[in-house]
Design a protein around this motif. Structure first.
Motif, PDB file in Angstrom:
ATOM      1  N   SER A  37       0.842  -1.189   0.000  1.00 46.40           N
ATOM      2  CA  SER A  37       0.000   0.000   0.000  1.00 46.40           C
ATOM      3  C   SER A  37       0.881   1.243   0.000  1.00 46.40           C
ATOM      4  O   SER A  37       1.962   1.244   0.589  1.00 46.40           O
ATOM      5  CB  SER A  37      -0.894   0.013   1.251  1.00 46.40           C
ATOM      6  OG  SER A  37      -1.696  -1.136   1.316  1.00 46.40           O
ATOM      7  N   GLN A  38       0.437   2.260  -0.667  1.00 47.21           N
ATOM      8  CA  GLN A  38       1.073   3.577  -0.665  1.00 47.21           C
ATOM      9  C   GLN A  38       2.516   3.557  -1.174  1.00 47.21           C
ATOM     10  O   GLN A  38       3.401   4.151  -0.573  1.00 47.21           O
ATOM     11  CB  GLN A  38       0.999   4.215   0.729  1.00 47.21           C
ATOM     12  CG  GLN A  38      -0.434   4.456   1.195  1.00 47.21           C
ATOM     13  CD  GLN A  38      -0.498   5.412   2.358  1.00 47.21           C
ATOM     14  OE1 GLN A  38      -0.232   6.609   2.191  1.00 47.21           O
ATOM     15  NE2 GLN A  38      -0.848   4.909   3.527  1.00 47.21           N
ATOM     16  N   VAL A  39       2.752   2.849  -2.294  1.00 50.65           N
ATOM     17  CA  VAL A  39       3.995   3.070  -3.024  1.00 50.65           C
ATOM     18  C   VAL A  39       4.021   4.539  -3.453  1.00 50.65           C
ATOM     19  O   VAL A  39       5.045   5.215  -3.381  1.00 50.65           O
ATOM     20  CB  VAL A  39       4.079   2.128  -4.234  1.00 50.65           C
ATOM     21  CG1 VAL A  39       5.250   2.505  -5.147  1.00 50.65           C
ATOM     22  CG2 VAL A  39       4.218   0.683  -3.752  1.00 50.65           C
ATOM     23  N   LEU A  40       2.872   5.023  -3.897  1.00 46.90           N
ATOM     24  CA  LEU A  40       2.607   6.462  -4.013  1.00 46.90           C
ATOM     25  C   LEU A  40       1.819   6.860  -2.771  1.00 46.90           C
ATOM     26  O   LEU A  40       0.988   6.087  -2.285  1.00 46.90           O
ATOM     27  CB  LEU A  40       1.777   6.765  -5.257  1.00 46.90           C
ATOM     28  CG  LEU A  40       2.425   6.477  -6.601  1.00 46.90           C
ATOM     29  CD1 LEU A  40       1.410   6.679  -7.720  1.00 46.90           C
ATOM     30  CD2 LEU A  40       3.632   7.372  -6.812  1.00 46.90           C
ATOM     31  N   SER A  41       2.049   8.030  -2.261  1.00 49.43           N
ATOM     32  CA  SER A  41       1.365   8.458  -1.045  1.00 49.43           C
ATOM     33  C   SER A  41      -0.130   8.607  -1.283  1.00 49.43           C
ATOM     34  O   SER A  41      -0.570   9.018  -2.357  1.00 49.43           O
ATOM     35  CB  SER A  41       1.927   9.789  -0.551  1.00 49.43           C
ATOM     36  OG  SER A  41       3.282   9.662  -0.190  1.00 49.43           O
ATOM     37  N   ALA A  42      -0.897   8.268  -0.272  1.00 50.11           N
ATOM     38  CA  ALA A  42      -2.342   8.472  -0.313  1.00 50.11           C
ATOM     39  C   ALA A  42      -2.662   9.956  -0.124  1.00 50.11           C
ATOM     40  O   ALA A  42      -1.799  10.767   0.220  1.00 50.11           O
ATOM     41  CB  ALA A  42      -3.017   7.644   0.772  1.00 50.11           C
ATOM     42  N   MET A  43      -3.919  10.306  -0.339  1.00 49.92           N
ATOM     43  CA  MET A  43      -4.395  11.659  -0.049  1.00 49.92           C
ATOM     44  C   MET A  43      -5.569  11.542   0.917  1.00 49.92           C
ATOM     45  O   MET A  43      -6.609  10.984   0.586  1.00 49.92           O
ATOM     46  CB  MET A  43      -4.860  12.373  -1.320  1.00 49.92           C
ATOM     47  CG  MET A  43      -5.316  13.807  -1.038  1.00 49.92           C
ATOM     48  SD  MET A  43      -6.328  14.501  -2.375  1.00 49.92           S
ATOM     49  CE  MET A  43      -7.841  13.577  -2.160  1.00 49.92           C
ATOM     50  N   PHE A  44      -5.374  12.062   2.130  1.00 54.81           N
ATOM     51  CA  PHE A  44      -6.424  12.048   3.140  1.00 54.81           C
ATOM     52  C   PHE A  44      -6.897  13.445   3.528  1.00 54.81           C
ATOM     53  O   PHE A  44      -7.879  13.585   4.247  1.00 54.81           O
ATOM     54  CB  PHE A  44      -5.940  11.330   4.406  1.00 54.81           C
ATOM     55  CG  PHE A  44      -5.753   9.858   4.240  1.00 54.81           C
ATOM     56  CD1 PHE A  44      -6.848   9.015   4.095  1.00 54.81           C
ATOM     57  CD2 PHE A  44      -4.487   9.304   4.237  1.00 54.81           C
ATOM     58  CE1 PHE A  44      -6.689   7.641   3.944  1.00 54.81           C
ATOM     59  CE2 PHE A  44      -4.312   7.932   4.087  1.00 54.81           C
ATOM     60  CZ  PHE A  44      -5.412   7.097   3.939  1.00 54.81           C
ATOM     61  N   LEU A  45      -6.181  14.481   3.062  1.00 60.30           N
ATOM     62  CA  LEU A  45      -6.551  15.860   3.387  1.00 60.30           C
ATOM     63  C   LEU A  45      -6.778  16.652   2.104  1.00 60.30           C
ATOM     64  O   LEU A  45      -5.983  17.521   1.736  1.00 60.30           O
ATOM     65  CB  LEU A  45      -5.453  16.530   4.222  1.00 60.30           C
ATOM     66  CG  LEU A  45      -5.192  15.984   5.620  1.00 60.30           C
ATOM     67  CD1 LEU A  45      -4.053  16.748   6.290  1.00 60.30           C
ATOM     68  CD2 LEU A  45      -6.451  16.050   6.478  1.00 60.30           C
ATOM     69  N   PRO A  46      -7.862  16.377   1.383  1.00 59.60           N
ATOM     70  CA  PRO A  46      -8.103  17.091   0.128  1.00 59.60           C
ATOM     71  C   PRO A  46      -8.204  18.598   0.365  1.00 59.60           C
ATOM     72  O   PRO A  46      -8.855  19.052   1.300  1.00 59.60           O
ATOM     73  CB  PRO A  46      -9.440  16.509  -0.353  1.00 59.60           C
ATOM     74  CG  PRO A  46     -10.111  15.995   0.890  1.00 59.60           C
ATOM     75  CD  PRO A  46      -8.994  15.490   1.752  1.00 59.60           C
ATOM     76  N   GLY A  47      -7.499  19.324  -0.474  1.00 59.81           N
ATOM     77  CA  GLY A  47      -7.512  20.779  -0.345  1.00 59.81           C
ATOM     78  C   GLY A  47      -6.401  21.336   0.531  1.00 59.81           C
ATOM     79  O   GLY A  47      -6.259  22.557   0.642  1.00 59.81           O
TER      80      GLY A  47
END
Length: 275
Positions: free
Chosen positions: A142-152
């Motif tokens: 999971s997350q080889v590319l970083s996730a996005m949890f804070l849109p904006g």
């Protein structure tokens, strides 16, 4: 089903529940042969091992190994009775010294674990030892590319992610977990395995969040992963902004937004043992 906060492996179960819909699709896409025998290295609380066992069917067999006895017991308690006897078992075992004979399984699965194993090449050679010639070795990260949890809030989230990278340097013997995830193909080649195929799945979640999704993001990501262990790695200003957006009791918590959404990538690397 939501894990209780006090459970010793609650964060791991939360991650598995968050991933479940895509997890089942990932396993289907592997097209593992019915009746095959497989090994789950670092099986955690056993949910992925269960889903793998369900796919290979009644004639199949899956062994899950974990170095921590408490996790083995947690897996047995959570999923041990959910298949017919003999299809799924959990036993203590280390990925660098797998307690199975040579060429004894058709495939090896290692999900979100390889980046934790400092002796990566040694572990991969063990995977190749226990799988039959031409059998599959599958590494999921999971997350080889970083996730996005804070849109904006991309700048703040990137600084939080960089703090996470710095925090994992000690556990990764000077290499961050993300670096280890991203160099999986090179690790496979170093262990004598052919360059892997890879496929990335993007998990998308949006408001209103399902209970399992909200539970994972709030308790595992915001409260645990981005909690006190990052405080000293962030500026006071960034910590205050993180607390305003992520603390469960904050009126500005992003999960309260009716337009909230997050993106979370999972990458699957697959190769075969030499014939």
């Amino acid at each position: 089903m939501t894990p209780v906060d006090s459970g010793p492996h609650a964060s791991l179960e939360r991650m598995n529940r968050f991933q479940e819909a895509e997890a089942r699709q990932i396993i289907r896409d592997l097209e593992l042969p019915a009746g095959s025998r497989g090994l789950d290295v670092g099986c955690g609380v056993g949910l992925w091992a269960l889903w793998l066992a369900e796919v290979v069917g009644p004639g199949g067999h899956v062994v899950g190994i974990e170095p921590e006895a408490l996790k083995v017991e947690a897996a047995r308690a959570l999923v041990g009775g959910k298949t017919e006897p003999g299809r799924l078992e959990f036993t203590p075992g280390d990925g660098t010294a797998i307690p199975l004979p040579d060429r004894s399984v058709d495939w090896v699965w290692c999900g979100d674990v390889l980046h934790h194993i400092v002796e990566t090449e040694r572990a991969l050679r063990e995977f190749a030892r226990v799988v039959r010639p031409g059998g599959r070795i599958i590494v999921k990260e999971s997350q080889v590319l970083s996730a996005m949890f804070l849109p904006g809030h991309p700048e703040l989230e990137r600084r939080i992610q960089l703090a996470e990278i710095r925090r994992t340097l000690g556990e990764g013997a000077g290499r961050s977990f993300q670096e280890r995830r991203q160099t999986t193909p090179a690790s496979l080649r170093a262990a004598g395995l052919a360059g892997p195929s890879l496929r990335t799945y993007m998990l998308e979640r949006r408001a209103p969040l399902a209970p399992a999704d909200r539970d994972y993001i709030q308790h595992t990501v915001f409260s645990r992963n981005w909690g006190d262990r990052l405080r000293e790695l962030l500026t006071a200003e960034d910590w205050q902004a993180r607390s305003r957006l992520c603390d469960e009791g904050s009126a500005a918590n992003v999960l309260r937004s009716p337009v909230y959404y997050c993106l979370y990538p999972i990458t699957v690397f697959s190769t075969r043992a030499p014939a």
